[in-house]
Write a protein that holds these residues in place. Structure first.
Motif, short mmCIF file in Angstrom:
data_model
loop_
_atom_site.label_atom_id
_atom_site.label_comp_id
_atom_site.label_asym_id
_atom_site.label_seq_id
_atom_site.Cartn_x
_atom_site.Cartn_y
_atom_site.Cartn_z
N LEU A 47 0.81 -1.21 0.00
CA LEU A 47 0.00 0.00 0.00
C LEU A 47 0.85 1.27 0.00
O LEU A 47 0.34 2.36 -0.28
N ARG A 48 2.13 1.15 0.32
CA ARG A 48 3.02 2.32 0.25
C ARG A 48 3.58 2.51 -1.16
O ARG A 48 4.18 3.55 -1.44
N ARG A 49 3.40 1.52 -2.01
CA ARG A 49 3.79 1.67 -3.41
C ARG A 49 2.55 2.18 -4.16
O ARG A 49 1.60 1.45 -4.40
N THR A 50 2.57 3.43 -4.54
CA THR A 50 1.36 4.12 -4.99
C THR A 50 1.43 4.48 -6.48
O THR A 50 2.50 4.48 -7.10
N GLN A 51 0.28 4.81 -6.99
CA GLN A 51 0.19 5.37 -8.33
C GLN A 51 -0.86 6.48 -8.31
O GLN A 51 -1.90 6.36 -7.68
N ASP A 52 -0.53 7.56 -8.99
CA ASP A 52 -1.45 8.70 -9.13
C ASP A 52 -1.73 8.89 -10.61
O ASP A 52 -0.79 9.07 -11.41
N GLN A 54 0.31 9.36 -15.48
CA GLN A 54 0.39 8.37 -14.41
C GLN A 54 1.78 8.40 -13.79
O GLN A 54 2.79 8.36 -14.50
N VAL A 55 1.82 8.48 -12.46
CA VAL A 55 3.08 8.46 -11.72
C VAL A 55 3.03 7.33 -10.71
O VAL A 55 2.16 7.31 -9.83
N MET A 56 3.93 6.37 -10.85
CA MET A 56 4.00 5.24 -9.93
C MET A 56 5.27 5.37 -9.10
O MET A 56 6.35 5.63 -9.64
N LYS A 57 5.11 5.23 -7.78
CA LYS A 57 6.24 5.41 -6.87
C LYS A 57 6.41 4.15 -6.01
O LYS A 57 5.45 3.67 -5.40
N ASN A 58 7.64 3.65 -6.00
CA ASN A 58 7.99 2.49 -5.20
C ASN A 58 9.10 2.87 -4.23
O ASN A 58 10.28 2.70 -4.52
N PRO A 59 8.75 3.42 -3.07
CA PRO A 59 9.77 3.92 -2.14
C PRO A 59 10.47 2.79 -1.40
O PRO A 59 9.94 1.68 -1.26
N LEU A 60 11.67 3.09 -0.91
CA LEU A 60 12.42 2.11 -0.12
C LEU A 60 11.67 1.72 1.14
O LEU A 60 11.76 0.58 1.61
N SER A 61 10.90 2.64 1.69
CA SER A 61 10.17 2.37 2.92
C SER A 61 9.11 1.30 2.77
O SER A 61 8.55 0.83 3.76
N SER A 62 8.80 0.92 1.52
CA SER A 62 7.78 -0.10 1.30
C SER A 62 8.37 -1.51 1.25
O SER A 62 7.62 -2.47 1.11
N TYR A 63 9.69 -1.61 1.35
CA TYR A 63 10.35 -2.91 1.25
C TYR A 63 11.01 -3.28 2.58
O TYR A 63 11.32 -2.42 3.41
N ASP A 64 11.25 -4.56 2.74
CA ASP A 64 11.96 -5.08 3.91
C ASP A 64 13.39 -4.55 3.89
O ASP A 64 14.16 -4.82 2.96
N PRO A 65 13.81 -3.79 4.90
CA PRO A 65 15.15 -3.18 4.89
C PRO A 65 16.28 -4.20 5.00
O PRO A 65 17.45 -3.83 4.81
N ALA A 66 15.96 -5.44 5.30
CA ALA A 66 17.00 -6.45 5.41
C ALA A 66 17.56 -6.85 4.05
O ALA A 66 18.59 -7.52 3.98
N SER A 110 12.24 3.20 -6.92
CA SER A 110 12.06 3.42 -8.37
C SER A 110 10.77 4.19 -8.61
O SER A 110 9.90 4.30 -7.73
N THR A 111 10.64 4.69 -9.81
CA THR A 111 9.43 5.38 -10.24
C THR A 111 9.20 5.11 -11.71
O THR A 111 10.14 4.84 -12.47
N ASN A 112 7.92 5.15 -12.11
CA ASN A 112 7.54 4.98 -13.51
C ASN A 112 6.55 6.08 -13.87
O ASN A 112 5.60 6.34 -13.13
N LEU A 113 6.79 6.70 -15.00
CA LEU A 113 5.91 7.77 -15.50
C LEU A 113 5.34 7.33 -16.85
O LEU A 113 6.06 6.77 -17.68
N ARG A 114 4.07 7.60 -17.04
CA ARG A 114 3.43 7.27 -18.32
C ARG A 114 2.43 8.37 -18.68
O ARG A 114 1.60 8.75 -17.86
N SER A 170 11.64 11.05 -1.16
CA SER A 170 10.92 12.29 -1.44
C SER A 170 11.17 12.78 -2.87
O SER A 170 10.43 13.62 -3.37
N LEU A 171 12.21 12.25 -3.53
CA LEU A 171 12.54 12.67 -4.89
C LEU A 171 11.86 11.80 -5.95
O LEU A 171 12.01 12.05 -7.15
N LEU A 172 11.15 10.79 -5.52
CA LEU A 172 10.48 9.92 -6.48
C LEU A 172 9.52 10.73 -7.35
O LEU A 172 8.76 11.56 -6.87
N GLY A 173 9.52 10.45 -8.64
CA GLY A 173 8.72 11.21 -9.59
C GLY A 173 9.53 12.21 -10.37
O GLY A 173 9.12 12.64 -11.45
N ASN A 174 10.70 12.58 -9.86
CA ASN A 174 11.60 13.51 -10.54
C ASN A 174 12.72 12.70 -11.17
O ASN A 174 13.70 12.33 -10.51
#
Length: 978
Positions: free
Chosen positions: A423-428, A463-475, A481-485, A536-540
């Motif tokens: 749910l922390r990996r979002t798309q707008d 469409q802006v898709m954001k996959n932040p590090l905080s959404s993954y297991d830090p181990a 990453s981000t994807n723009l369409r 915070s830079l995801l999308g750029n």
């Protein structure tokens, strides 16, 4: 002000006085333009926009109220000074109702084609985003499936079945106020990737006047190559003559998941897991069974309630202003819609729309201009996980808590995938859609007019898709990453037309000749970036350590046509309609660019024959009609006939597509016969239609040997798909009195789809997908033998006994198409109260839980409670194989998912809509300046009766738990005019 009708006669009664009143429909909405005439005179007036009127009368006069599409009302005055009238919609009478046939209009009574219509009353108060969702269960031959209830997701609609072997080749043609719209869903990611985003979402539902669906050849052939899969005409509201008035409609409510699957509790789940290890002769360890060794054995969480059990709040506000005089009228409106989701987090959908309409007619009534504009912006924020719903259902009931004591995501020492990470990996997704149309017409002389239609559309989606590090297991060493369409679609259309009408003999001739010039462009750009210094830079993309373009497409589509229609009726009893079109499309090579399409339709209103009237006096209406013709389809990729090349890293070129300039249009030959009957002054209406559509010259990718370097080439294959069926419709007026009315409408469709012919199908890529003589919806399956009492594992039949299980062993064919479907609607009015409810139903098969779950006993995968009836020892007769997570057990289970055991009954009966309204009497609201005030309550998807074991039988053909079920919604609102 009183408006005298032509040749007005003066009432000689000296006791004249002014009578006032209001005219509304049965729901209390004001009716403008109603003719109010004094009986046996030519004196009369018209109601204003707010439904009010005034007229000079005498105490003994009788007033006659008449309005197209409504039943005539006669009221003796008996000295009354105020008369308020509620007019009943004349859905039982076909005489005055006009339907939109695209390039022309026709009285419902006199149409030769199959055209079905729903009005704004069926659409505007439903809490849906897309207007097509409001059609479910309301039309025979029109199958509407909302496979995914995520707001903004595309709705699937098929008109009289599937015609093309290609999934993308079955889209109908959408036209909004004369402007064709690219109806293909916009590609999206995450949970919206399952269906895509519907470009119709940005329409203002409250601004839709009607939706007509054109089905047979007579109705669709005038659209030529674009009418093979039917035509959907969306007509927006127009300004009306009368004083300026405002209409406001507001509602809000809440939605909840309508169904869940009963899963194992912790005790049952642990029993299953331990038994699986025992059956496999294995020992649980911290790596193979953290749920048994590390996790809390006493913990229980209902994950469907936890992650899917929230409340989706809905808010909607609509407003419009309209008015004008006899020459110029206008309508301006707007709407705001906001809808949340049931998932944890800040997800939801919202849109803002605006619309404008201007009508102007010159004083001599020769020149007319109509301008319509619709603009909408929507924003959709969802999560970037296509299988979140499925993963939620599979979560073990004793899985760890979602967060730790500090509120951070809990990864439980890397022993599970925390669903909140998804749910922390979002798309707008932000879209704006502009549709405008202008119609200019001029009457050169009586009966002959020139008309030109100008249309323009512009859709932009980002469409802006954001996959932040905080959404993954830090181990683990993840990279954000981000994807723009971006998707841009533009088109313009110009359609000059000449229209001629003349009485010839005892009949009337209508002729139409026109041309179409259309051009469309589409631009798609996909970019991606990864390894950002901070989330915070995801999308750029400029801040990404690695970025690039993954897709870039620039497409142009040109289309031109000439079309015509000749219609003639004799004595309004015998009707003949001829339509034709010659199309040219840039999607075909120079050798096959043009094609001809046409149809003939006829009707006989036999109830007008004197001998029929005498012999069947209770028959008030009877018509036989039929049609035959051809339509086509060019729903293929652009530039498919070219040789295409792509650059190599070394600076050279390599071929990516083979040339084929000779493939051409798909052709759909349509035939229909129908009877329409009315009994007892049309209190009972019945119609039956039989159709047969044959789509041939199928445009598909033809498989090529690997040695050619290509997998396929675009070509026409010798395949023919046939759709036949019966459509039955009935409308009855059960009770009709001054204070009480009850009407019922019913429709049912019996469709049949079949692949009639496909030469050398064994050598094509469709050999394992379709069978000649069977439906395109068919699943080709193994024959299940059930659970072997000795081994405890599922078995399927090895037909040729070669020890292998391949396509040659798939001998069972199950048709997943609907056997029949339809709807039952009731509308009841008592004084100021209104009640309406719609029941939707379907008889069908669907993929059951075998397509949703893995082998019972696997790590951290919960199961439905039915699996507890399993094999436990030799000799057991059980419905479920033994619990196991071994390779042998998984193979047996997976093989069974492709057998007839994975198909089950998915029929359903659903209370689709329920509405209750109350019209506040004018005596109570006039003092505060309101003309009308209605309060209402609306419920959607109240309950579903079904034996289906999954989430929603609507999507059972797709058979996956990842498709989110329809929400059960409750809304309340108020509608005001002043």
């Amino acid at each position: 002000m009183e408006k005298p009708l032509p040749q007005a006669q003066t009432n000689q009664d000296v006791q004249q006085y002014e009578l006032n009143g209001t005219v509304t429909d049965m729901q209390g909405s004001p009716l403008a333009g109603v003719t109010i005439r004094i009986k046996d005179t030519r004196r009369g007036t018209l109601s204003d926009t707010d439904g009010t009127y005034s007229i000079e009368v005498s105490p003994v006069d009788i007033l006659i109220f008449s309005y197209m599409g409504f039943k005539k009302v006669e009221i003796p005055l008996n000295g009354r000074e105020n008369v308020n009238v509620r007019m009943e919609e004349d859905i039982m009478s076909l005489e005055g109702v006009e339907v939109n046939a695209g390039y022309y209009t026709v009285r419902d009574r006199e149409r030769t084609g199959n055209i079905k219509r729903v009005t704004s009353k069926d659409i505007e108060m439903q809490p849906v985003v897309n207007p097509l969702q409001a059609l479910q269960g309301r039309m025979a031959g029109v199958e509407v499936v909302q496979a995914n209830s995520i707001p903004g997701s595309a709705t699937t609609i098929q008109i009289r079945g599937r015609n093309s072997l290609r999934t993308e080749g079955n889209l109908p043609l959408y036209i909004i106020d004369g402007v064709p719209i690219n109806s293909s869903p916009i590609t999206a990611g995450g949970i919206l990737s399952l269906t895509g985003v519907d470009p119709l979402n940005t329409l203002n539902l409250s601004n839709i006047e009607s939706i007509e669906v054109l089905k047979d050849a007579d109705a669709t052939a005038i659209y030529g190559s674009r009418g093979a899969n039917g035509v959907i005409l969306i007509t927006t509201k127009k300004g009306k003559e009368g004083k300026t008035s405002m209409n406001i409609n507001m509602y809000s409510g809440v939605g909840k998941v309508s169904s869940t699957i009963k899963m194992l509790d912790t005790e049952q789940y642990l029993e299953m897991r331990k038994e699986a290890f025992a059956n496999d002769g294995a020992t649980p360890t911290s790596s193979s069974a953290p749920d048994l060794v590390l996790w809390d054995q006493g913990r229980y969480t209902d994950w469907q309630k936890e992650l899917l059990g929230g409340s989706a709040f809905i808010t909607d506000l609509q407003a419009s202003v309209s008015g004008g005089n006899a020459n110029t009228s206008f309508l301006f409106g707007g709407a705001y819609h906001k809808e949340g989701t049931v998932f944890p987090g800040d997800f939801g959908y919202q849109k803002i729309t605006g619309n404008f309409n201007l009508n102007h007619t010159s004083s001599d009534k020769k020149f007319r201009v109509i301008l319509s504009t619709n603009y909408g912006i929507d924003k959709n924020k969802q999560f970037n996980d296509a299988i979140f719903v499925q993963n939620t259902i599979l979560l073990a009931p004793n899985a760890p808590s979602l967060t730790d004591e500090n509120g951070n995501l809990n990864w439980e020492n890397s022993t599970w995938e925390n669903p909140l990470g998804s749910l922390r990996r979002t798309q707008d997704i932000t879209s704006n859609n502009f549709v405008t149309n202008a119609v200019l017409s001029y009457q050169l002389f009586p009966g002959f007019s020139l008309k030109t239609n100008f249309g323009y559309t512009n859709l932009n989606s980002e469409q802006v898709m954001k996959n932040p590090l905080s959404s993954y297991d830090p181990a683990f060493p993840w990279v954000n990453s981000t994807n723009l369409r971006t998707t841009k679609r533009q088109s313009w259309i110009i359609e000059p037309q000449a229209v001629y009408s003349k009485e010839i003999g005892r009949g009337n001739l209508e002729a139409l000749l026109g041309a179409t010039f259309q051009k469309s462009t589409a631009n798609i750009l996909s970019m991606s970036g990864s390894d950002f210094a901070d989330d915070s830079l995801l999308g750029n993309l400029a801040a990404a350590a690695d970025s690039g373009i993954s897709t870039q497409e620039d497409i142009e589509y040109a289309y031109t046509a000439v079309f015509g229609r000749i219609g003639y009726n004799w004595k309004r009893k015998y009707f003949l309609n001829l339509t034709g079109r010659r199309d040219g499309s840039s999607r075909f090579g120079p050798n096959k660019r043009f094609a001809n399409f046409g149809a003939i339709g006829g009707a006989w209103i036999f109830s007008e024959e004197p001998y029929i009237r005498r012999s069947i006096p209770f028959l008030s209406f009877g018509k036989l009609r039929g049609s035959f013709g051809t339509t086509g389809s060019d729903q293929i990729a652009d530039y498919g006939y070219y040789d295409t090349y792509a650059p190599t890293n070394a600076g050279g070129l390599y071929p990516t597509q083979l040339v084929n300039p000779d493939y051409s249009w798909e052709v759909n030959k349509k035939f229909e016969g129908a009877v329409e009957l009315g009994f007892i002054q049309d209190r009972f209406l019945f119609s039956a239609s039989w159709y047969r559509n044959r789509s041939s010259n199928q445009l598909v990718g033809y498989s090529l040997p690997a040695m050619t370097g290509f997998t396929s080439i675009q070509a026409n294959l010798p395949a023919t798909v046939q759709n036949t069926g019966w459509e039955l419709e009935m409308t009855t007026t059960n009770i009709q009195s001054t204070d009480f009315s009850w009407r019922t409408s019913f429709n049912i469709t019996f469709p049949k789809n079949k692949l009639v012919e496909f030469q050398n199908i064994e050598q094509s890529s469709y050999a394992n997908t379709y069978r000649v003589g069977e439906s395109l919806y068919s699943a080709i399956l193994y024959q299940s033998i059930g659970v072997n009492p000795e081994t405890g594992l599922y078995e399927v039949l090895d037909v040729n006994e070669d020890g292998r299980f391949d396509f040659n062993d798939r001998i069972v064919i199950k048709d997943l198409g609907r056997k029949y479907y339809g709807g039952l609607n009731n509308r009841i009015n008592y004084k100021s109260f209104g009640l309406e409810f719609l029941v939707e139903f379907a008889k069908q098969l669907g993929r059951n839980q075998f397509s949703m779950f893995g082998t019972p006993g696997r790590l951290a995968e919960n199961q439905p409670t039915e699996i507890m009836d399993r094999w436990t020892q030799e000799g057991d007769i059980a419905n479920t194989q033994m619990f196991s997570q071994s390779f042998t057990g998984n193979t047996a289970y997976t093989r069974t998912t492709g057998s007839n055991l994975a198909i089950g009954d998915a029929s359903f009966i659903r209370l689709k809509t329920l509405s209750l309204s109350y019209q506040i009497p004018s005596a109570y609201i006039s003092m505060v300046g309101f003309n009308t005030c209605k309060i209402y309550f609306h419920a959607q998807n109240l309950f579903t009766l079904t034996n289906y074991s999954g989430l929603d039988p609507q999507s059972s053909r797709l058979g996956s738990a990842q498709f989110f079920p329809a929400l059960r919604t409750f809304t309340g609102g108020i509608q005001l005019t002043f």
